[in-house]
Write an enzyme that holds these catalytic residues in place. Structure first.
Site, PDB file in Angstrom:
ATOM      1  CG  HIS A   1      -2.721 -13.704  -9.841  1.00 28.27           C
ATOM      2  ND1 HIS A   1      -1.439 -13.599 -10.287  1.00 28.27           N
ATOM      3  CD2 HIS A   1      -2.982 -12.580  -9.151  1.00 28.27           C
ATOM      4  CE1 HIS A   1      -0.943 -12.446  -9.879  1.00 28.27           C
ATOM      5  NE2 HIS A   1      -1.848 -11.816  -9.184  1.00 28.27           N
TER       6      HIS A   1
ATOM      7  NE  ARG B   1      -5.146  -2.622   1.949  1.00 28.47           N
ATOM      8  CZ  ARG B   1      -6.399  -2.924   1.560  1.00 28.47           C
ATOM      9  NH1 ARG B   1      -6.697  -3.007   0.292  1.00 28.47           N
ATOM     10  NH2 ARG B   1      -7.332  -3.144   2.466  1.00 28.47           N
TER      11      ARG B   1
ATOM     12  NE  ARG C   1      -2.424   1.313   4.686  1.00 26.67           N
ATOM     13  CZ  ARG C   1      -3.138   0.199   4.759  1.00 26.67           C
ATOM     14  NH1 ARG C   1      -4.237   0.166   5.483  1.00 26.67           N
ATOM     15  NH2 ARG C   1      -2.795  -0.871   4.098  1.00 26.67           N
TER      16      ARG C   1
ATOM     17  CD  GLU D   1      -5.760   0.172  10.585  1.00 30.71           C
ATOM     18  OE1 GLU D   1      -6.279  -0.650   9.833  1.00 30.71           O
ATOM     19  OE2 GLU D   1      -4.665   0.702  10.350  1.00 30.71           O
TER      20      GLU D   1
ATOM     21  CG  ASN E   1     -10.317  -5.094   6.082  1.00 32.17           C
ATOM     22  OD1 ASN E   1     -11.532  -5.181   6.008  1.00 32.17           O
ATOM     23  ND2 ASN E   1      -9.562  -4.807   5.046  1.00 32.17           N
ATOM     24  CG  ASP E   2      -5.895  -4.294  10.737  1.00 37.43           C
ATOM     25  OD1 ASP E   2      -5.600  -5.473  11.013  1.00 37.43           O
ATOM     26  OD2 ASP E   2      -5.287  -3.631   9.886  1.00 37.43           O
TER      27      ASP E   2
ATOM     28  NE  ARG F   1      -6.668  -8.216   7.737  1.00 38.88           N
ATOM     29  CZ  ARG F   1      -6.439  -6.996   7.260  1.00 38.88           C
ATOM     30  NH1 ARG F   1      -6.108  -6.006   8.080  1.00 38.88           N
ATOM     31  NH2 ARG F   1      -6.529  -6.733   5.993  1.00 38.88           N
TER      32      ARG F   1
ATOM     33  CB  CYS G   1     -11.005   2.331   3.680  1.00 42.07           C
ATOM     34  SG  CYS G   1      -9.906   2.123   5.067  1.00 42.07           S
TER      35      CYS G   1
END
Ligand code: PEP
Ligand code: MG
Length: 587
Positions: free
Chosen positions: A195, A302, A338, A447, A470-471, A481, A518
């Site tokens: 954060h 997500r 998703r 992915e 990303n994947d 990753r 994405c």
């Protein structure tokens, strides 16, 4: 030790921009507890002192939240909202009072609580929970600050051009930090998704973590430069270095000003090709921030974070209410949900309570969770979870355009099984008299290499593609990753990744199926022209990147992007390819 020579240190880049100033070390007053036990007659007094401190902390946070809601980055108000929730948590209200009643002074109780949280934090690998624990520590520190004002640290009152150097920062400190006074943060600990990092980025304060603070403490230096984009910290810069960074700083400030005005511009190239920009989202409460940043809708919700945050799967009814509220607030913009992508980097390190524990007990500890029973594999193993999610989604479709996205498809049979289950859910709902939209598109995330290779066949059965870079990068390049040691290898700028994306986009275009990218690559200024050149016209990125993505897209002509892509496709070495892109995209 005094140093006159320039010293360059490398750390983790957390918040971009350049800060130039003088060092301020944040040494914290160590705890002194005073009396070990509270005399019985003092207990009621102590409890009222504690309640007063809690009340003042609450007022602080409410005040700060009000200010940031009117005039501040939306992320800050959200984090403060979490802090207010924590202050109503029984752990903070009744549990602390119970411990005081057992003759423990408040200060000790709070320090114990912080220690207990830290213990839990060090064993936690899930970012979300680690951050939650950090928030509890943060709230406890704020209460302590009111109990013992002498220990209180106020970042709102630092001298101009301070570069704050600390072991670690907590969000409440960054929330109060003034960007006009503080030029940068340097810490030993701290991750990209903490954060404190989010707030630093939202406020535009450069930040580098992973720096050996103890070493800095031993050196004497007066000037320090922090390059939050490259993760570089320079002590005692030479005149030449100083000049270079002053120039860079000027450029960054100019760019930030442009970005501020880019959010609501149209997503289009110079030659008028429309590019739609959507947002990736984990927390439904952030929808307002998404719209403020100029998203056309949610390209990737997500949904697994509904589970990860509550530690139990939400019921069909709970999900229905959430999805309905989300799609209604998008005012006609699409919502791509998703289905739960649990496992892998979103690993479940905790054993959920009661009804859900069985799922994770059965799978047990996997040696390699990224290649294990995650995402759609997990859902097909426990179809009741998928079924209730599909029912909830279908019920919400009457309130706005919703699409369903399947994560980690590695074989077409997975799509077919989901479709069968979706038909079953639709039939059951129709029989129950529930109204559902006629057309609910179902898309596949690409992915995994197998699905990219088989994209032609998948195109015949899917309604749309969503490329999860990303994947895809980690599975294609065999580079984890989230592993710091493989971060050099883990990059979208690799010829194999370009070829696979080209295959998928071509298959999608041939079959007339939409394709969206994405993963984080969609927000990378080096990758954006390549994606445009490959034919991608839909991007979904974290909402705070939307202005940058629009700004970048608006600098390109499609023809130029295609030429650049053609040139890039000639390379076989990732290193050479990167050099080429850096040189050719500087504009
Ligand atoms: C991806 O893999 O690119 C993606 C968008 O999904 P996640 O980051 O949630 O795995
Ligand atoms: Mg993924």
């Amino acid at each position: 030790m005094a140093v006159d020579e320039e010293v360059i240190l490398r750390g983790l880049p957390i918040s971009s921009g350049v800060g130039i100033g003088f060092p301020v070390f944040l040494a914290r007053a160590e705890s002194t507890f005073g009396e070990a036990e509270l005399p019985k007659k003092e207990i009621e007094n102590e409890i009222s002192r504690y309640r007063k401190a809690l009340d003042s902390s609450r007022k602080d946070v409410e005040n700060l939240k009000k200010i940031s809601q009117q005039d501040g980055p939306p992320e800050v108000a959200l984090i403060l909202g979490t802090h207010l929730e924590i202050m109503q948590d029984p752990l903070i209200t009744s549990e602390i009072e119970n411990r005081i009643r057992k003759n423990q002074p408040t200060k000790r109780v709070l320090y114990d609580l912080i220690e207990e949280c830290k213990q839990r934090f060090t064993t936690m690998r899930d970012h979300y929970f680690a951050e939650r624990v950090r928030d509890i520590v943060d709230v406890s520190k704020r209460i302590l600050g009111h109990l013992c004002p002498a220990d209180r640290l106020n970042l709102a009152e630092m001298p101009h051009n301070s570069i704050l150097i600390a072991q670690e920062l907590v969000p409440s400190e960054t929330v109060e930090a003034s960007a006009t006074l503080i030029s940068a943060f340097v810490t030993a600990a701290g991750g990209l998704t903490s954060h404190a990092a989010i707030v630093a980025r939202a406020k535009g304060i450069p930040y580098v973590a992973n720096i050996d603070i103890k070493r800095l403490d031993k050196l004497e230096f007066h000037t320090i430069i922090v390059d939050g984009s490259q993760g570089i910290v320079v002590l005692n810069p030479t005149r030449q270095t100083l000049k270079k960074y002053q120039e860079l700083k000027k450029n960054y400030s100019a760019e930030r000003k442009i970005l501020k005005t880019s959010a609501h511009l149209h997503g289009e190239t110079i030659d008028g090709y429309e590019v739609r920009i959507f947002a990736n989202l984990e927390n439904p409460k952030e929808i307002d921030a998404v719209l403020k940043n100029g998203a056309s809708g949610i390209g990737l919700f997500r949904s697994e974070y509904l589970f990860l945050s509550k530690r139990q799967f939400p019921t069909e009814e709970e999900q229905f209410e959430i999805y309905k509220k989300m799609v209604k607030s998008l005012r006609g913009g699409p919502l791509v949900i998703r289905v739960f992508d649990v496992g892998g980097d979103k690993r479940v390190d905790f054993l959920p309570e009661d009804k859900d524990a069985k799922y994770f007990r059965q799978i047990g500890v996997e040696l390699n969770p990224a290649l294990g029973c995650r995402a759609i594999r997990f859902l097909l193993r426990y179809p009741e979870l998928l079924y209730s999610q599909l029912r909830a989604i279908l019920r919400a479709t009457r309130y706005g355009p919703i699409q369903i996205l399947i994560p980690m498809i590695s074989d077409i049979s997975e799509l077919q099984l989901v479709r069968q289950m979706l038909d079953k859910a639709r039939r059951a709902l129709v029989q129950e008299g529930v109204k559902i939209a006629k057309d609910v598109p179902v898309g596949c995330m690409i992915e995994v290499p197998s699905s990219a290779i088989m994209c032609d066949s998948i195109a015949e059965e899917t309604d749309f593609f969503s490329i999860g870079t990303n994947d895809l990068i980690q599975y294609v390049l065999a580079a984890d990753r989230s592993n710091f040691n493989t971060s050099e290898l883990y990059s979208p700028i690799h010829p194999s990744i370009f070829r696979l994306i080209r295959m998928v986009v071509n298959a999608a275009n041939r079959s007339g199926k939409p394709v969206i990218v994405c993963g984080e690559s969609a927000a990378d200024p080096l990758m954006i022209p390549i994606l445009l050149g490959l034919g991608v016209r839909e991007f979904s990125v974290a909402f705070r990147h939307i202005p940058l993505v629009k700004h970048t897209i608006r600098k390109w002509r499609i023809l130029e992007a295609c030429r650049l892509t053609e040139g890039a496709m000639e390379f076989s070495s990732a290193l050479e390819l990167k050099k080429f892109l850096v040189a050719e995209t500087a504009r």
